[in-house]
Design a protein around this motif. Structure first.
Motif, PDB file in Angstrom:
ATOM      1  N   ASP A   1      35.939  58.190  48.337  1.00  0.00           N
ATOM      2  CA  ASP A   1      36.103  58.411  47.631  1.00  0.00           C
ATOM      3  C   ASP A   1      35.296  58.066  46.215  1.00  0.00           C
ATOM      4  N   ILE A   2      34.902  59.159  45.578  1.00  0.00           N
ATOM      5  CA  ILE A   2      33.504  59.067  45.492  1.00  0.00           C
ATOM      6  C   ILE A   2      33.067  58.152  44.132  1.00  0.00           C
ATOM      7  N   SER A   3      34.465  58.693  42.968  1.00  0.00           N
ATOM      8  CA  SER A   3      34.843  57.936  41.725  1.00  0.00           C
ATOM      9  C   SER A   3      34.893  56.056  42.371  1.00  0.00           C
ATOM     10  N   PHE A   4      35.329  55.828  43.607  1.00  0.00           N
ATOM     11  CA  PHE A   4      35.500  54.557  44.063  1.00  0.00           C
ATOM     12  C   PHE A   4      33.713  53.303  44.284  1.00  0.00           C
ATOM     13  N   LEU A   5      32.800  54.758  44.944  1.00  0.00           N
ATOM     14  CA  LEU A   5      31.490  54.623  45.206  1.00  0.00           C
ATOM     15  C   LEU A   5      30.477  54.288  43.710  1.00  0.00           C
ATOM     16  N   ILE A   6      30.719  55.468  43.073  1.00  0.00           N
ATOM     17  CA  ILE A   6      30.081  55.427  41.063  1.00  0.00           C
ATOM     18  C   ILE A   6      30.209  54.945  40.857  1.00  0.00           C
ATOM     19  N   ALA A   7      31.807  54.133  40.555  1.00  0.00           N
ATOM     20  CA  ALA A   7      32.314  53.643  39.642  1.00  0.00           C
ATOM     21  C   ALA A   7      31.384  53.329  38.266  1.00  0.00           C
ATOM     22  N   GLU A   8      29.850  52.217  38.798  1.00  0.00           N
ATOM     23  CA  GLU A   8      29.662  51.706  37.335  1.00  0.00           C
ATOM     24  C   GLU A   8      28.572  52.955  37.597  1.00  0.00           C
ATOM     25  N   GLN A   9      27.503  53.456  37.793  1.00  0.00           N
ATOM     26  CA  GLN A   9      26.634  54.351  38.343  1.00  0.00           C
ATOM     27  C   GLN A   9      27.458  55.852  36.908  1.00  0.00           C
ATOM     28  N   HIS A  10      28.184  56.258  37.476  1.00  0.00           N
ATOM     29  CA  HIS A  10      29.115  57.365  36.799  1.00  0.00           C
ATOM     30  C   HIS A  10      29.113  56.256  35.194  1.00  0.00           C
TER      31      HIS A  10
ATOM     32  N   ARG B   1      25.337  63.481  36.663  1.00  0.00           N
ATOM     33  CA  ARG B   1      25.090  63.733  37.898  1.00  0.00           C
ATOM     34  C   ARG B   1      25.895  64.144  38.905  1.00  0.00           C
ATOM     35  N   GLY B   2      25.304  64.695  39.953  1.00  0.00           N
ATOM     36  CA  GLY B   2      26.455  64.896  40.555  1.00  0.00           C
ATOM     37  C   GLY B   2      26.098  63.500  41.463  1.00  0.00           C
ATOM     38  N   TYR B   3      27.449  63.417  42.653  1.00  0.00           N
ATOM     39  CA  TYR B   3      27.268  61.682  43.980  1.00  0.00           C
ATOM     40  C   TYR B   3      27.867  62.781  45.151  1.00  0.00           C
ATOM     41  N   VAL B   4      27.245  62.368  45.682  1.00  0.00           N
ATOM     42  CA  VAL B   4      27.826  62.647  47.672  1.00  0.00           C
ATOM     43  C   VAL B   4      27.200  61.451  48.324  1.00  0.00           C
TER      44      VAL B   4
ATOM     45  N   GLU C   1      33.167  66.512  41.228  1.00  0.00           N
ATOM     46  CA  GLU C   1      32.922  67.355  40.941  1.00  0.00           C
ATOM     47  C   GLU C   1      32.139  67.838  40.909  1.00  0.00           C
ATOM     48  N   LYS C   2      31.105  66.897  39.906  1.00  0.00           N
ATOM     49  CA  LYS C   2      29.794  67.336  38.978  1.00  0.00           C
ATOM     50  C   LYS C   2      29.417  67.637  40.437  1.00  0.00           C
ATOM     51  N   SER C   3      28.274  67.583  41.218  1.00  0.00           N
ATOM     52  CA  SER C   3      27.806  67.674  42.830  1.00  0.00           C
ATOM     53  C   SER C   3      28.150  69.256  43.407  1.00  0.00           C
ATOM     54  N   LEU C   4      29.600  70.212  43.528  1.00  0.00           N
ATOM     55  CA  LEU C   4      29.562  71.241  43.909  1.00  0.00           C
ATOM     56  C   LEU C   4      28.851  72.171  42.915  1.00  0.00           C
ATOM     57  N   GLU C   5      28.254  71.711  41.869  1.00  0.00           N
ATOM     58  CA  GLU C   5      27.505  72.872  40.750  1.00  0.00           C
ATOM     59  C   GLU C   5      25.937  72.486  41.453  1.00  0.00           C
ATOM     60  N   PHE C   6      25.868  71.731  41.992  1.00  0.00           N
ATOM     61  CA  PHE C   6      24.389  71.695  42.715  1.00  0.00           C
ATOM     62  C   PHE C   6      24.573  72.308  44.341  1.00  0.00           C
ATOM     63  N   LEU C   7      25.394  71.641  44.655  1.00  0.00           N
ATOM     64  CA  LEU C   7      25.512  71.896  46.278  1.00  0.00           C
ATOM     65  C   LEU C   7      26.504  72.942  47.003  1.00  0.00           C
ATOM     66  N   PRO C   8      27.190  73.946  46.506  1.00  0.00           N
ATOM     67  CA  PRO C   8      28.537  74.458  46.329  1.00  0.00           C
ATOM     68  C   PRO C   8      28.749  74.865  48.084  1.00  0.00           C
ATOM     69  N   PHE C   9      28.013  74.990  49.124  1.00  0.00           N
ATOM     70  CA  PHE C   9      28.801  74.836  50.201  1.00  0.00           C
ATOM     71  C   PHE C   9      29.558  73.641  50.227  1.00  0.00           C
TER      72      PHE C   9
ATOM     73  N   LEU D   1      23.978  59.532  46.736  1.00  0.00           N
ATOM     74  CA  LEU D   1      23.010  60.571  47.149  1.00  0.00           C
ATOM     75  C   LEU D   1      23.337  61.041  45.325  1.00  0.00           C
ATOM     76  N   ALA D   2      22.665  60.744  44.685  1.00  0.00           N
ATOM     77  CA  ALA D   2      22.649  61.071  42.720  1.00  0.00           C
ATOM     78  C   ALA D   2      21.999  62.054  42.255  1.00  0.00           C
ATOM     79  N   ILE D   3      22.335  63.695  42.389  1.00  0.00           N
ATOM     80  CA  ILE D   3      21.733  64.791  41.848  1.00  0.00           C
ATOM     81  C   ILE D   3      21.536  65.329  40.908  1.00  0.00           C
ATOM     82  N   ARG D   4      20.627  64.981  40.045  1.00  0.00           N
ATOM     83  CA  ARG D   4      20.164  66.328  38.228  1.00  0.00           C
ATOM     84  C   ARG D   4      19.584  67.148  38.558  1.00  0.00           C
TER      85      ARG D   4
END
Length: 567
Positions: free
Chosen positions: A221-230, A236-239, A252-260, A324-327
């Motif tokens: 659950d990425i929203s759980f892991l990045i609640a504060e950072q988000h 930012r994309g988070y993985v 969802e944002k991370s898919l823009e950077f990492l389509p795979f 991983l926080a991607i911008r």
């Protein structure tokens, strides 16, 4: 017996809730906690209902029992949708909990009439109090409501089968088993008219599963892991990745950077065949190896910056993976490239101007050396030859590797060679060109040329050449007449007190004097010259230069033969 069973279930629910509270989680999943609290209340209602003696008390407790098929099952549905990454609007929650509240309100308002239950009977058994009911007309509403919930669960199953995303299939199956199992068990108990319900046991098992699998469930659950950072980094994309490079989840944002990642299966290792996936794996390994916490990589047309940290579901728990926080750093990279390009242009211009100044200085030094040679009839071509010999000597020193000298130092010594006799320009021509032996007074004057050479190097090169090279040239000019045994000039230095560059220059200077023709002598043979040079190793010259001299003797002799042919 059932009173004891329900009591044990209530105790287990309390233990599960307390153990969860003691784990100090960074964030709270309100759906899971709502379900756990409701289960505890429902199980308590069953436990108390198994001990009542009046129908009024039994009917009152039945209102709390109905929390399971109203509010709790609604919370379970919302939790499943959240796990699937399907957002639930505020209106959606109001409608869902509103319908559940209406169902619960109908039960509570009909406690004292026969609209929901025509009758409530309390039967004392040896296993506890059994509460039996006869349905009223409004009970049909609850049947339709449960049918609607069953349809919702069926739709969720279809979504799971068709939708790919950052969720664990195992977690979803476990979560689905609670409402489906509860509906099935409720139906069977009503059909069989069972005196006691096993639903509290099922709910307790669900409560324990939530407590035991809370960590694993939220690894995906990425929203759980990045609640504060988000809150601060919505762009930012988070993985989330496990310690073994297995993929957990992403936003969802991370898919823009990492389509795979759209086709990446949960708990499967990141694919290193993909350029971006390989970059992430490389960063994780670097982070573990030396603490590298940031890296750039290309994702299609975008330049991305990825920052990495450990994450843990609990504040004081073990590290469970990497976040991983991607911008997007495309514009930043363009600006950097423009600045770098501009710097390259500036550096090229500075280098060109510096090279031009150095070339002018080189020509001045060589011009002065030519002037000296034109005045000194004894040393024609000496400057050029010693420069070439120095080149051969330092190449041999590097090849043998016994004398420590860097490539830069070697280049500086070769460049500095023409400066070694600049001071002769200050010597009177009568002394400089005297064909016979010099008197003691004349020799004393001649010996001053090394000091004068060093002074002229400072005058010509200081502020133009790098300090490193100026020092090498100064040492070559001032100390090339020093001897290893201390009987040289101008300072009488001994052994390694003499700078290495001056010791190399001394060998080149003397060897050229031996094998070259002068107005007062014929050139000495290579064999005799080599014999003299070897004899002087350890007295006049650095003994370590013997191996160097012998190692390149053939090249030196070949150079002079070629030089004689050219002349």
């Amino acid at each position: 017996m059932f009173t004891i069973l329900y009591g044990i279930c209530l105790l287990l629910c309390a233990v599960a809730a307390i153990s969860m509270a003691q784990k100090n989680y960074n964030n709270i999943d309100m759906y899971h906690w709502t379900i756990m609290v409701l289960i505890s209340v429902i199980v308590m209602a069953y436990w108390l209902q198994s001990q009542v003696t009046t129908t009024e008390a039994a009917a009152f407790l039945n209102c709390f029992v109905y929390l399971d098929s109203t509010v709790m099952i609604t919370a379970v549905l919302f939790s499943l949708l959240h796990t699937l990454g399907i957002g639930i609007s505020s209106w959606g929650k109001i409608i869902g909990y509103g319908l559940a509240g209406i169902q619960l309100a109908v039960v509570c308002l009909c406690v004292r009439n026969d609209l929901y239950y025509q009758s409530v009977t309390v039967v004392e058994t040896g296993m506890g109090t059994s509460v039996q009911t006869a349905n009223g007309p409004l009970k049909l509403l609850h049947a339709y409501y449960l049918l609607g919930l069953l349809v919702c669960l069926f739709l969720i199953v279809l979504i799971i089968l068709r939708k790919k995303g950052s969720y664990s299939g195992r977690n979803l199956v476990i979560s689905l088993s609670l409402p489906l199992g509860a509906l099935l068990l409720y139906y069977l108990e009503r059909r069989l008219a069972a005196p006691f319900s096993l639903l509290p046991v099922l709910y307790t098992l669900g409560d324990l599963v939530i407590a035991l699998r809370y960590d694993k469930a939220h690894l995906h659950d990425i929203s759980f892991l990045i609640a504060e950072q988000h809150e601060h980094n919505g762009t930012r994309g988070y993985v989330a990745v496990g310690r073994e490079m297995q993929f957990y989840c992403c936003n969802e944002k991370s898919l823009e950077f990492l389509p795979f990642l759209k086709n990446q299966q949960v708990n499967q290792t990141l694919p290193e065949k993909d350029t971006a996936g390989r970059a992430l794996c490389k960063l994780i390994r670097a982070f573990e190896a030396d603490g590298t916490s940031s890296a750039r990589f290309r994702a299609g047309e975008k330049t991305c910056v990825c920052d990495i940290t450990y994450f843990s579901i609990r504040e004081s728990g073990k590290r469970q993976g990497y976040l991983l926080a991607i911008r997007d750093a495309t514009e930043e990279q363009r600006a950097y490239d423009i600045i770098a390009s501009y710097n390259e242009i500036l550096n090229a211009e500075v280098k060109a101007k510096t090279d031009n100044i150095r070339e002018m200085q080189r020509k001045i030094v060589l011009g002065m050396a030519d002037m000296i040679e034109n005045r000194d009839n004894n040393t024609g071509g000496h400057v050029k030859r010693t420069s070439d010999i120095i080149h051969i000597l330092v190449d041999e020193i590097i090849r043998q590797g016994n004398i420590p000298i860097s490539r830069q130092m070697a280049e500086d010594v070769v460049r500095a060679a023409p400066t070694h006799d600049l001071g002769k320009i200050t010597i009177d021509s009568n002394i400089l060109n005297k064909p016979g032996r010099l008197t003691d007074e004349e020799f004393a004057i001649m010996r001053t040329h090394s000091v004068k050479s060093g002074e002229m190097v400072r005058i010509l090169l200081d502020g133009v050449e790098e300090e490193r090279f100026v020092n090498v040239a100064y040492h070559v000019a001032r100390y090339h007449h020093e001897r290893w045994d201390g009987r040289g000039y101008p300072e009488g230095l001994v052994g390694t007190m003499i700078p290495l560059e001056a010791r190399i220059m001394a060998v080149a200077d003397v060897y050229d004097a031996l094998v070259s023709k002068r107005c007062y002598k014929e050139p000495m043979s290579f064999e005799k010259s080599a014999s003299i040079m070897c004899e002087c190793m350890g007295t006049q010259f650095d003994p370590n230069m013997k191996a160097v001299f012998l190692g390149c003797r053939e090249k030196l002799e070949q150079y002079y033969r070629q030089n004689d042919r050219n002349e």
